[in-house]
Design a protein around this motif. Structure first.
Motif, PDB file in Angstrom:
ATOM      1  N   MET A 126       3.013   2.297   8.129  1.00 54.71           N
ATOM      2  CA  MET A 126       2.671   1.901   9.505  1.00 54.71           C
ATOM      3  C   MET A 126       1.544   0.874   9.495  1.00 54.71           C
ATOM      4  SD  MET A 126       2.796   5.483  11.624  1.00 54.71           S
ATOM      5  CE  MET A 126       4.351   6.352  11.920  1.00 54.71           C
ATOM      6  N   ALA A 127       0.526   1.123   8.661  1.00 54.83           N
ATOM      7  CA  ALA A 127      -0.615   0.207   8.593  1.00 54.83           C
ATOM      8  C   ALA A 127      -0.195  -1.169   8.095  1.00 54.83           C
ATOM      9  CB  ALA A 127      -1.697   0.792   7.683  1.00 54.83           C
ATOM     10  N   ALA A 128       0.816  -1.204   7.232  1.00 52.86           N
ATOM     11  CA  ALA A 128       1.292  -2.476   6.678  1.00 52.86           C
ATOM     12  C   ALA A 128       2.303  -3.166   7.586  1.00 52.86           C
ATOM     13  CB  ALA A 128       1.910  -2.240   5.300  1.00 52.86           C
ATOM     14  N   GLY A 129       2.686  -2.509   8.678  1.00 58.08           N
ATOM     15  CA  GLY A 129       3.665  -3.090   9.591  1.00 58.08           C
ATOM     16  C   GLY A 129       5.104  -2.890   9.152  1.00 58.08           C
ATOM     17  N   ALA A 130       5.311  -2.082   8.119  1.00 62.33           N
ATOM     18  CA  ALA A 130       6.666  -1.849   7.627  1.00 62.33           C
ATOM     19  C   ALA A 130       7.407  -0.785   8.435  1.00 62.33           C
ATOM     20  CB  ALA A 130       6.629  -1.430   6.152  1.00 62.33           C
ATOM     21  N   MET A 131       6.656   0.021   9.201  1.00 63.46           N
ATOM     22  CA  MET A 131       7.239   1.031  10.078  1.00 63.46           C
ATOM     23  C   MET A 131       6.599   0.909  11.444  1.00 63.46           C
ATOM     24  SD  MET A 131       7.488   4.479   7.684  1.00 63.46           S
ATOM     25  CE  MET A 131       8.426   5.381   8.938  1.00 63.46           C
TER      26      MET A 131
END
Length: 199
Positions: A126-131
């Motif tokens: 989530m933090a990486a924008g992948a989810m």
């Protein structure tokens, strides 16, 4: 003794387990088992702990092959979960079939039943924008229920094989997991169910 206990637990739960039944499978006296384990619960605790350790190790090994924060790491955990269940059915049944009158909290289980590592992988993604952003516990339980449902179906009935996966020599549970991927990522709602969509 541990193998016999695991097989009895996997087949019939706590009702099927007794020191005498273990002794008969191993070919020793019930008294001999007490030289190694104080009582039946101590034997069960050891078998359950061993199952969780093996489960957790395989999950982490699969995940660590992918970068922190990647969707691929979360997906690898799901695949490892399903693969572990179909390749180690007795271990899997012991982990999830042994329920006492007072079920334990996740943090009370060996290695937290793998949940802390799984949840952290989701937080990182989530933090990486992948989810997409969401409550990480809700997301973790949603994804856990998804893979556990596939496994439960695979272990309890003969699943239809995925037509697109024919000839790829994969367990039906893994075929379904792969086939469900686009539905999981894109959702199941059609255009008529999307607010503001006039098409």
């Amino acid at each position: 003794m541990l193998d016999a206990t695991r097989e009895l637990l996997a087949a019939g739960g706590m009702e099927a387990l007794s020191m005498r039944a273990v002794a008969e499978r191993v070919g020793v006296s019930a008294t001999a088992i007490y030289h190694h384990f104080a009582n039946k619960q101590a034997l069960v605790d050891r078998v359950v702990n061993d199952a969780f350790v093996r489960f957790g190790a395989e999950m982490e090994q699969a995940a660590l092959a992918h970068p922190t924060g990647s969707l691929e790491r979360v997906q690898a955990l799901g695949r490892a979960y399903v693969r572990f269940a179909v390749e180690n059915e007795t271990y899997f049944r012991v982990i999830f079939n042994i329920a006492g009158p007072n079920p334990r909290e996740l943090e009370e289980l060996p290695h937290g039943a793998g949940y802390p590592f799984f949840r952290q992988s989701i937080v990182d993604a989530m933090a990486a924008g992948a989810m997409r952003q969401a409550d990480p516990d809700i997301m973790a339980h949603y994804l856990w229920a998804h893979v556990h449902g596939i496994v439960t179906l695979a272990l309890s009935c003969r699943l239809s094989r995925c037509p697109e996966c024919e000839g790829k020599n994969k367990p039906a549970a893994l075929e379904l997991l792969d086939a469900f991927g686009p539905l999981l990522r894109g959702g199941i709602a059609g255009p008529a169910s999307r607010p503001g969509d006039d098409s």
